[in-house]
Design a protein around this motif. Sequence first.
Motif, mmCIF file in Angstrom:
data_model
loop_
_atom_site.group_PDB
_atom_site.id
_atom_site.type_symbol
_atom_site.label_atom_id
_atom_site.label_comp_id
_atom_site.label_asym_id
_atom_site.label_seq_id
_atom_site.Cartn_x
_atom_site.Cartn_y
_atom_site.Cartn_z
ATOM 1 N N ARG A 296 0.837 -1.208 0.000
ATOM 2 C CA ARG A 296 0.000 0.000 0.000
ATOM 3 C C ARG A 296 0.872 1.258 0.000
ATOM 4 O O ARG A 296 0.553 2.254 -0.662
ATOM 5 C CB ARG A 296 -0.935 -0.011 1.208
ATOM 6 N N HIS A 297 1.955 1.212 0.766
ATOM 7 C CA HIS A 297 2.867 2.367 0.804
ATOM 8 C C HIS A 297 3.482 2.608 -0.570
ATOM 9 O O HIS A 297 3.505 3.746 -1.056
ATOM 10 C CB HIS A 297 3.961 2.095 1.847
ATOM 11 N N TYR A 298 3.952 1.556 -1.212
ATOM 12 C CA TYR A 298 4.570 1.710 -2.529
ATOM 13 C C TYR A 298 3.544 2.157 -3.575
ATOM 14 O O TYR A 298 3.863 2.971 -4.452
ATOM 15 C CB TYR A 298 5.212 0.389 -2.975
ATOM 16 N N VAL A 299 2.323 1.638 -3.507
ATOM 17 C CA VAL A 299 1.269 2.055 -4.442
ATOM 18 C C VAL A 299 0.960 3.538 -4.245
ATOM 19 O O VAL A 299 0.788 4.284 -5.214
ATOM 20 C CB VAL A 299 -0.005 1.202 -4.260
ATOM 21 N N SER A 300 0.899 3.973 -2.995
ATOM 22 C CA SER A 300 0.630 5.381 -2.695
ATOM 23 C C SER A 300 1.712 6.280 -3.277
ATOM 24 O O SER A 300 1.427 7.307 -3.899
ATOM 25 C CB SER A 300 0.541 5.582 -1.178
ATOM 26 N N ILE A 301 2.977 5.885 -3.096
ATOM 27 C CA ILE A 301 4.092 6.683 -3.622
ATOM 28 C C ILE A 301 4.044 6.726 -5.146
ATOM 29 O O ILE A 301 4.177 7.796 -5.756
ATOM 30 C CB ILE A 301 5.439 6.101 -3.149
ATOM 31 N N ALA A 336 6.158 -4.235 -8.522
ATOM 32 C CA ALA A 336 4.779 -4.706 -8.683
ATOM 33 C C ALA A 336 3.790 -3.600 -8.324
ATOM 34 O O ALA A 336 2.757 -3.431 -8.981
ATOM 35 C CB ALA A 336 4.549 -5.939 -7.805
ATOM 36 N N ALA A 337 4.110 -2.831 -7.278
ATOM 37 C CA ALA A 337 3.240 -1.724 -6.869
ATOM 38 C C ALA A 337 3.190 -0.644 -7.947
ATOM 39 O O ALA A 337 2.125 -0.059 -8.205
ATOM 40 C CB ALA A 337 3.740 -1.136 -5.549
ATOM 41 N N MET A 338 4.320 -0.388 -8.583
ATOM 42 C CA MET A 338 4.359 0.601 -9.655
ATOM 43 C C MET A 338 3.449 0.167 -10.811
ATOM 44 O O MET A 338 2.652 0.960 -11.320
ATOM 45 C CB MET A 338 5.801 0.766 -10.151
ATOM 46 N N ARG A 339 3.547 -1.098 -11.202
ATOM 47 C CA ARG A 339 2.681 -1.599 -12.287
ATOM 48 C C ARG A 339 1.211 -1.526 -11.896
ATOM 49 O O ARG A 339 0.357 -1.146 -12.694
ATOM 50 C CB ARG A 339 3.070 -3.041 -12.636
ATOM 51 N N PHE A 340 0.931 -1.894 -10.639
ATOM 52 C CA PHE A 340 -0.452 -1.886 -10.171
ATOM 53 C C PHE A 340 -1.015 -0.466 -10.165
ATOM 54 O O PHE A 340 -2.161 -0.239 -10.572
ATOM 55 C CB PHE A 340 -0.513 -2.488 -8.773
ATOM 56 N N ALA A 341 -0.220 0.496 -9.720
ATOM 57 C CA ALA A 341 -0.664 1.890 -9.678
ATOM 58 C C ALA A 341 -0.956 2.427 -11.071
ATOM 59 O O ALA A 341 -1.821 3.284 -11.255
ATOM 60 C CB ALA A 341 0.389 2.756 -8.986
ATOM 61 N N ALA A 349 3.995 -10.498 -11.812
ATOM 62 C CA ALA A 349 4.688 -10.134 -10.576
ATOM 63 C C ALA A 349 5.564 -11.296 -10.146
ATOM 64 O O ALA A 349 5.089 -12.415 -9.978
ATOM 65 C CB ALA A 349 3.681 -9.797 -9.475
ATOM 66 N N GLU A 350 6.869 -11.000 -9.999
ATOM 67 C CA GLU A 350 7.867 -11.995 -9.630
ATOM 68 C C GLU A 350 7.888 -13.158 -10.630
ATOM 69 O O GLU A 350 8.273 -14.274 -10.295
ATOM 70 C CB GLU A 350 7.593 -12.557 -8.228
ATOM 71 N N GLY A 351 7.425 -12.892 -11.874
ATOM 72 C CA GLY A 351 7.486 -13.919 -12.904
ATOM 73 C C GLY A 351 6.505 -15.049 -12.690
ATOM 74 O O GLY A 351 6.638 -16.114 -13.272
#
Length: 413
Positions: A296-301, A336-341, A349-351
């Motif tokens: 969630r933190h990475y998606v927010s960023i 993965a968070a960057m792609r999701f955002a 994700a992780e292949g």
Amino acid sequence: MTNTVLLVDDDAMVREALGQTLELDGLTTIQAGSYIEAKDHIAAGFDGVILSDIRMPGKDGFALLARAQSVDPELPVILLTGEGDVPTAVRGMNEGAFDFLEKPCEPAALLAVVGRALRTRALVLENRALKARAETGDAAARLLFGESVLAEELRNRVRAAARAQAEVLICGEPGSGTSKVAEVVHLLSGDATRPFVKLPAAGLTAAALDAAFDRADGGTLFLDEVAALEAGAQYLLLDLLDRVAKTRVVAGTYRDLEAEVAAGRFNPDLFYKLDVLRIRIPALRERKDDIPVLFRHYVSIASEQAALTPPEIEHDVIAQLMAQDWPGNARALMNAAMRFAMGLGLADAEGAAQDARPGLSEQLAQVERSLLIEALRRHEGGATAAAQELRLPRKTFYDKLARHKIRPETYRP
């Protein structure tokens, strides 16, 4: 997750019917018959969502929407419109409404929209809590995220190493964040105002190493993947450690340095010189409880950087994330968070291929585990409140905690 809905409608029968539908689904309603009755509930700290009719005597739903946005621009407001009143609905969306529903609305449609608004609200509040944490406390609390026992042990170890003012050896798998941990050690040390110099050890010449000590000048020199340091540079580093005592050296590695010494590839004297204080960064697969909050933190960023609204993160998304072992650790989770955002989902994700996903029982177990953890986190480790939120008998709740090896005290402030 918050479950409060401020329900505003001047028609008492409609208000009661809507309230009954919401409450039968386990939600808490605050009912008001007008703008005047509702406005005092809309204040800083209100953690729910608003469901309001547009056409009301006196100030209408648009006025209520404006008040909500003045208090909190991210407070979801769902507007109720007359059947077929598309222009009014469009106006509401243009003015910032979360969504709209036509009256009379089907219970399933009502619960779907309200549920989505509540999940969005919970995500916003959680992101705010993360940002508040990032702006307070010491560097370990601000920069090393995670609420698991292992994450707290890591922060404490980093704090202890920073106070000791001695050489530090940071061991962690690729992507686990050795550089970030080294930076935190520097920030917490007495030399935080001095330079922090980061260098990759691979290919580092003796001359470049000597120059790096000059740049560090009493601060911290971080050598990333120190096991790759060439023999000549190893001997020089050993000499510099003896002569330049005012500069602290922090070394990071994902290799087993003791095995490197045994194989004759790493200077044993240098190993013992660096291995004064050792910090081991646990792999992400060892602390899966931290995956939801980190993701969630990475998606927010990522969303903030791209000027996007953070997407909803459903429980099945968390279950997919927690079902993986993440050999790429935090870096891979961040990707993965960057792609999701960006709206690309969790594909690859992780292949992980679709046919490699866990079975139904394992996915359900992961979902249950994440729900238990998130409830405990929201109630700061309060087992009784978490059990009530999940509508579980106390004994059943504790049985599930034991089955998933979850300790409530982990989530207490």
